[in-house]
Design a protein around this motif. Structure first.
Motif, PDB file in Angstrom:
ATOM      1  N   GLN A 195      -1.887   5.811  -7.549  1.00 37.40           N
ATOM      2  CA  GLN A 195      -2.215   4.937  -7.732  1.00 37.40           C
ATOM      3  C   GLN A 195      -1.315   3.910  -7.029  1.00 37.40           C
ATOM      4  O   GLN A 195      -1.281   2.917  -6.528  1.00 37.40           O
ATOM      5  CB  GLN A 195      -2.493   4.417  -9.289  1.00 37.40           C
ATOM      6  N   GLN A 196       0.255   4.264  -7.168  1.00 37.98           N
ATOM      7  CA  GLN A 196       0.977   3.866  -6.144  1.00 37.98           C
ATOM      8  C   GLN A 196       1.170   4.036  -5.396  1.00 37.98           C
ATOM      9  O   GLN A 196       1.479   2.755  -4.263  1.00 37.98           O
ATOM     10  CB  GLN A 196       2.575   4.435  -7.089  1.00 37.98           C
ATOM     11  N   ALA A 197       0.843   4.772  -4.368  1.00 40.57           N
ATOM     12  CA  ALA A 197       0.577   4.980  -3.069  1.00 40.57           C
ATOM     13  C   ALA A 197      -0.641   4.058  -2.476  1.00 40.57           C
ATOM     14  O   ALA A 197      -0.467   3.544  -1.551  1.00 40.57           O
ATOM     15  CB  ALA A 197      -0.407   6.307  -2.723  1.00 40.57           C
ATOM     16  N   ARG A 198      -2.056   3.730  -3.082  1.00 41.90           N
ATOM     17  CA  ARG A 198      -2.521   2.127  -2.527  1.00 41.90           C
ATOM     18  C   ARG A 198      -2.517   1.193  -2.896  1.00 41.90           C
ATOM     19  O   ARG A 198      -2.102   0.529  -1.772  1.00 41.90           O
ATOM     20  CB  ARG A 198      -3.788   2.180  -3.651  1.00 41.90           C
ATOM     21  N   GLU A 199      -0.552   1.217  -3.579  1.00 42.35           N
ATOM     22  CA  GLU A 199      -0.160  -0.393  -3.986  1.00 42.35           C
ATOM     23  C   GLU A 199       0.582  -0.189  -2.898  1.00 42.35           C
ATOM     24  O   GLU A 199       0.348  -0.875  -1.709  1.00 42.35           O
ATOM     25  CB  GLU A 199       0.891  -0.673  -5.069  1.00 42.35           C
ATOM     26  N   VAL A 200       1.284   1.090  -2.251  1.00 42.90           N
ATOM     27  CA  VAL A 200       1.600   0.878  -0.631  1.00 42.90           C
ATOM     28  C   VAL A 200       1.684   0.588   0.272  1.00 42.90           C
ATOM     29  O   VAL A 200       1.649  -0.081   0.698  1.00 42.90           O
ATOM     30  CB  VAL A 200       3.025   2.078  -0.819  1.00 42.90           C
ATOM     31  N   LEU A 201      -0.137   1.092   0.607  1.00 42.95           N
ATOM     32  CA  LEU A 201      -0.440   0.917   1.528  1.00 42.95           C
ATOM     33  C   LEU A 201      -1.197  -0.299   1.189  1.00 42.95           C
ATOM     34  O   LEU A 201      -1.222  -0.749   2.731  1.00 42.95           O
ATOM     35  CB  LEU A 201      -1.569   1.589   1.722  1.00 42.95           C
ATOM     36  N   SER A 202      -1.380  -0.789   0.436  1.00 43.39           N
ATOM     37  CA  SER A 202      -2.112  -2.799   0.375  1.00 43.39           C
ATOM     38  C   SER A 202      -0.664  -3.806   0.618  1.00 43.39           C
ATOM     39  O   SER A 202      -1.114  -4.419   1.776  1.00 43.39           O
ATOM     40  CB  SER A 202      -2.502  -2.752  -0.865  1.00 43.39           C
ATOM     41  N   LEU A 203       0.663  -3.310   0.464  1.00 42.16           N
ATOM     42  CA  LEU A 203       1.162  -3.439   1.034  1.00 42.16           C
ATOM     43  C   LEU A 203       1.719  -3.733   2.084  1.00 42.16           C
ATOM     44  O   LEU A 203       2.158  -4.685   3.187  1.00 42.16           O
ATOM     45  CB  LEU A 203       2.802  -3.307   0.198  1.00 42.16           C
TER      46      LEU A 203
END
Length: 299
Positions: A67-75
């Motif tokens: 979940q946190q990695a997905r947010e980083v990649l989205s940013l």
């Protein structure tokens, strides 16, 4: 080793459901995919994936990291999109497919804002609940609502929703109480035809996951119709929170099995390829991420 690449490889493996399925979208060998995930687990000092000969599943640490990695990649995607938008203005016909209920309730009010921001884009929006083939049917982007570990997803998650089992106060006053999932066996429900688990509804409680087979009095391929029947006192419905959150807040619907939670779904903008993403597609994806950033249907 590139930490961002490790995160991308790991998230793609989770999205696609296997190391083999991640090979094509990542354009690397299976050995390279395995090496990146192994290096990530070694660096973090935790196991992120349970591996068996038949399937992969996330560990608890893996679920949090995903979940946190997905947010980083989205940013990162958003930052690149902002930089790219300055060099090439989004333009052309943008063909978008979305589920009917979500498209009417939550996307339709946004299209005018998007068009004002990107006047050179011509929108072509098609709404249906059928799983379309983006390449074969010529869509640039599709909105998909699915489990986050679905192997069919290639794209960015921009919102989340949770399935809610609920009924009207009138219906509940006339029928046996529904405190536990097993109590559903005494009721006929309003079934949604496109539910992936068909007639089985799954909940999580103190005893873990509980799945119950349901019997329907009505079966329909449209969530708004199921909702309308539920609001009219016709039975228990199992619909996503983006569709029924207002009814629940007003008390027009009441959630059953209150001590249990049903499963969560991701809402994704899916596109055919990560490579050479067209400015018009990137513009829409960034727009959706921004518009739904503060959405909390399950509060």
């Amino acid at each position: 080793m590139d930490r961002a690449l490790e995160m991308l490889v790991f998230c793609t493996v989770v999205d696609k459901g296997s190391f083999i399925a991640a090979v094509e979208p990542l354009d690397m060998s299976k050995a390279a995919v395995s090496r990146h995930v192994g290096a990530l687990e070694s660096r973090l000092g935790v196991r992120l994936l349970h591996r068996t000969t038949r399937r992969l599943s996330l560990t608890e640490e893996g679920r949090v990291f995903y979940q946190q990695a997905r947010e980083v990649l989205s940013l990162m995607d958003a930052a690149e999109g902002a930089a790219a938008s300055g060099s090439e203005e989004p333009a052309g016909v943008l063909r978008v497919n979305a589920p009917l209920s979500f498209g009417i309730q939550h996307l339709a009010p946004l299209w005018a804002t998007f068009m004002k921001a990107h006047p050179r884009i011509e929108l072509d929006v098609m709404l249906n609940d059928r799983l379309v083939d983006l390449v074969e049917e010529g869509f640039d982007v599709a909105v998909r609502i699915a489990r986050m570990d679905s192997s069919s997803l290639v794209g960015r998650q921009f919102a989340r929703t949770r399935m809610r089992a609920c009924a009207s106060p009138d219906y509940l006053s006339r029928h046996p109480a529904v405190e536990r999932p097993a109590d559903l066996l005494a009721h006929k429900v309003i079934a949604y035809s496109h539910l992936a688990s068909r007639n089985e509804w799954t909940f999580t409680g103190a005893e873990g996951d509980v799945t119950v087979p349901t019997v329907s009095s009505v079966r329909c391929n449209n969530g708004d119709t199921c909702r309308a029947i539920g609001l009219s006192g016709g039975g228990i419905i199992f619909q996503p929170s983006f569709l029924v959150h207002g009814d629940l807040r007003r008390g027009d619907l009441v959630e059953v099995c209150p001590a249990y939670r049903s499963f969560e779904l991701g809402i994704y903008a899916v596109y055919p390829s990560r490579k050479h993403l067209a400015p018009k597609v990137r513009a829409l994806i960034n727009f959706l991420v921004a518009q739904f950033a503060d959405t909390h249907w399950d509060d």
